[in-house]
Design a protein around this motif. Structure first.
Motif, PDB file in Angstrom:
ATOM      1  N   GLN A  87      73.320  -0.712  77.104  1.00 50.03           N
ATOM      2  CA  GLN A  87      73.155  -0.927  78.537  1.00 50.03           C
ATOM      3  C   GLN A  87      72.623  -2.325  78.817  1.00 50.03           C
ATOM      4  OE1 GLN A  87      70.506   2.196  79.863  1.00 50.03           O
ATOM      5  NE2 GLN A  87      72.171   3.654  80.029  1.00 50.03           N
TER       6      GLN A  87
ATOM      7  N   TYR B 206      70.461  -4.439  81.873  1.00 52.26           N
ATOM      8  CA  TYR B 206      69.608  -4.333  83.048  1.00 52.26           C
ATOM      9  C   TYR B 206      69.300  -5.739  83.563  1.00 52.26           C
ATOM     10  CZ  TYR B 206      68.455   0.547  81.949  1.00 52.26           C
ATOM     11  OH  TYR B 206      68.505   1.888  81.707  1.00 52.26           O
TER      12      TYR B 206
ATOM     13  N   GLN C 163      66.218  -7.818  85.551  1.00 54.43           N
ATOM     14  CA  GLN C 163      64.814  -7.751  85.936  1.00 54.43           C
ATOM     15  C   GLN C 163      64.413  -9.029  86.662  1.00 54.43           C
ATOM     16  OE1 GLN C 163      61.795  -7.393  82.818  1.00 54.43           O
ATOM     17  NE2 GLN C 163      60.485  -6.242  84.204  1.00 54.43           N
TER      18      GLN C 163
ATOM     19  N   GLY D   8      60.685  -4.051  88.475  1.00 57.13           N
ATOM     20  CA  GLY D   8      61.179  -3.179  87.423  1.00 57.13           C
ATOM     21  C   GLY D   8      62.624  -3.482  87.069  1.00 57.13           C
ATOM     22  N   PRO D   9      63.036  -3.134  85.847  1.00 57.75           N
ATOM     23  CA  PRO D   9      64.436  -3.330  85.456  1.00 57.75           C
ATOM     24  C   PRO D   9      65.368  -2.485  86.314  1.00 57.75           C
ATOM     25  CG  PRO D   9      63.041  -2.901  83.535  1.00 57.75           C
ATOM     26  CD  PRO D   9      62.226  -2.601  84.733  1.00 57.75           C
TER      27      PRO D   9
ATOM     28  N   PHE E 107      69.305  -1.037  86.406  1.00 57.42           N
ATOM     29  CA  PHE E 107      70.496  -0.780  85.606  1.00 57.42           C
ATOM     30  C   PHE E 107      71.717  -1.480  86.198  1.00 57.42           C
ATOM     31  CE2 PHE E 107      73.458   1.362  82.983  1.00 57.42           C
ATOM     32  CZ  PHE E 107      74.509   1.769  83.791  1.00 57.42           C
TER      33      PHE E 107
ATOM     34  N   LEU F 197      68.290  -7.892  80.545  1.00 57.08           N
ATOM     35  CA  LEU F 197      67.823  -7.145  79.388  1.00 57.08           C
ATOM     36  C   LEU F 197      68.937  -6.301  78.808  1.00 57.08           C
ATOM     37  CD1 LEU F 197      64.567  -5.605  80.960  1.00 57.08           C
ATOM     38  CD2 LEU F 197      64.810  -7.838  79.878  1.00 57.08           C
TER      39      LEU F 197
ATOM     40  N   PRO G  25      69.951   3.017  72.832  1.00 52.18           N
ATOM     41  CA  PRO G  25      69.235   4.243  72.490  1.00 52.18           C
ATOM     42  C   PRO G  25      68.668   4.107  71.082  1.00 52.18           C
ATOM     43  CG  PRO G  25      71.607   4.559  72.319  1.00 52.18           C
ATOM     44  CD  PRO G  25      71.408   3.182  72.879  1.00 52.18           C
TER      45      PRO G  25
ATOM     46  N   LYS H 167      64.879   7.887  73.680  1.00 53.34           N
ATOM     47  CA  LYS H 167      64.349   6.777  74.443  1.00 53.34           C
ATOM     48  C   LYS H 167      65.223   5.549  74.230  1.00 53.34           C
ATOM     49  CE  LYS H 167      61.080   4.927  71.027  1.00 53.34           C
ATOM     50  NZ  LYS H 167      61.039   5.876  69.926  1.00 53.34           N
ATOM     51  N   TYR H 168      65.059   4.600  75.130  1.00 55.05           N
ATOM     52  CA  TYR H 168      65.743   3.333  74.983  1.00 55.05           C
ATOM     53  C   TYR H 168      64.779   2.296  74.433  1.00 55.05           C
ATOM     54  CZ  TYR H 168      69.450   5.258  77.882  1.00 55.05           C
ATOM     55  OH  TYR H 168      70.466   6.032  78.364  1.00 55.05           O
TER      56      TYR H 168
ATOM     57  N   PHE I 115      64.359  -1.954  74.310  1.00 53.55           N
ATOM     58  CA  PHE I 115      64.822  -3.101  75.081  1.00 53.55           C
ATOM     59  C   PHE I 115      64.680  -4.379  74.276  1.00 53.55           C
ATOM     60  CE2 PHE I 115      65.469  -1.634  79.435  1.00 53.55           C
ATOM     61  CZ  PHE I 115      64.944  -0.355  79.361  1.00 53.55           C
ATOM     62  N   GLY I 116      65.582  -5.305  74.542  1.00 51.35           N
ATOM     63  CA  GLY I 116      65.409  -6.649  74.034  1.00 51.35           C
ATOM     64  C   GLY I 116      64.422  -7.398  74.908  1.00 51.35           C
ATOM     65  N   THR I 117      64.061  -8.601  74.461  1.00 54.44           N
ATOM     66  CA  THR I 117      63.093  -9.404  75.219  1.00 54.44           C
ATOM     67  C   THR I 117      63.715  -9.987  76.474  1.00 54.44           C
ATOM     68  OG1 THR I 117      63.642 -11.267  73.818  1.00 54.44           O
ATOM     69  CG2 THR I 117      61.663 -10.029  73.243  1.00 54.44           C
TER      70      THR I 117
END
Lengths: 118, 112
Positions: B34, B36, B38, B43-44, B46, B89, B93, B99-100, B102-104
């Motif tokens: 996915q 996102y 930000q 908040g992120p 989608f 971002l 999964p 849970k997911y 996330f990258g930086t």
């Protein structure tokens, strides 16, 4: 469009104090989450919650943290005895169905509660 | 465990150009990935999901590709606008969990 709402948007607390961050997930969602983001770092998973139970938690989510769904609409994160390193943006999120695995379900984030511990 | 790498350096491009952001993962190939958006202090949000059997996915000016051989996803914004300036971002999964991770994120700045 339905959204996840969080309060407060910003809280400053003294080290050692307890804080409660509040969230109202999207109304028909059943799965709830807390993530956090330390300034300049990545979004990190803390905990997931379903059917009034924690379904998964990360190493960060130790005994200092707890979550609760006190009624049919609110979802809270309590941080006991806050430390300087707890300063971060805390995001509540929700989803209609479980995320992860093969599901591909979308997670919806709130705008965050910025916690500053001094 | 899975690691996600996104270019931590900001990407500056001229308005109207195509922005291309990269997400590399190091371990197993996820069933989907996915992206996102930000904005600062927010908040992120989608944007797009692409599954492992999809090579490409589009939504308006956004295009995502997924190459499981390279362990890479590319995120493109065509005809970029200053309003596209944000951090993007990548999220996957986490294997065996619900849970997911996330990258930086990569910060994009579109210059007028």
């Amino acid at each position: 469009e339905p959204e996840v709402t969080q309060t407060p948007s910003h809280q400053v607390t003294q080290m050692g104090q307890e804080v409660i961050l509040r969230c109202v997930p999207i109304s028909n969602h059943l799965y709830f989450y807390w993530y956090r983001q330390i300034l300049g770092q990545k979004v990190e998973f803390l905990v997931s919650f379903y059917n009034n139970e924690i379904s998964e938690k990360s190493e960060i989510f130790d005994d200092q943290f707890s979550v609760e769904r006190p009624d049919g609409s609110n979802f809270t994160l309590k941080i006991r005895s806050t430390k300087l390193e707890d300063s971060a943006m805390y995001f509540c999120a929700s989803s209609e169905a479980p995320v992860g695995g093969y599901s591909g379900n979308t997670i919806y984030f709130g705008e965050g509660s910025w916690l500053t511990v001094v | 465990s899975q690691k996600i790498e996104q270019n931590s350096e900001a990407l500056n491009i001229q308005e109207g150009k195509t922005a291309t952001l990269t997400c590399n993962y190091t371990n197993y190939s996820p069933a989907y990935l996915q992206w996102y958006r930000q904005d600062p202090g927010r908040g992120p949000v989608f944007l797009l999901l692409i599954r492992e059997n999809e090579k490409e996915k589009r939504k308006e000016r956004l295009k995502v590709t997924f190459d499981t051989t390279l362990k890479q996803s590319l995120f493109h914004i065509t005809a970029s606008q200053p309003a596209d300036s944000a951090t993007y971002l990548c999220a996957l999964p986490d294997s065996g969990t619900y849970k997911y991770i996330f990258g930086t994120g990569t910060r994009l700045k579109v210059l007028a």
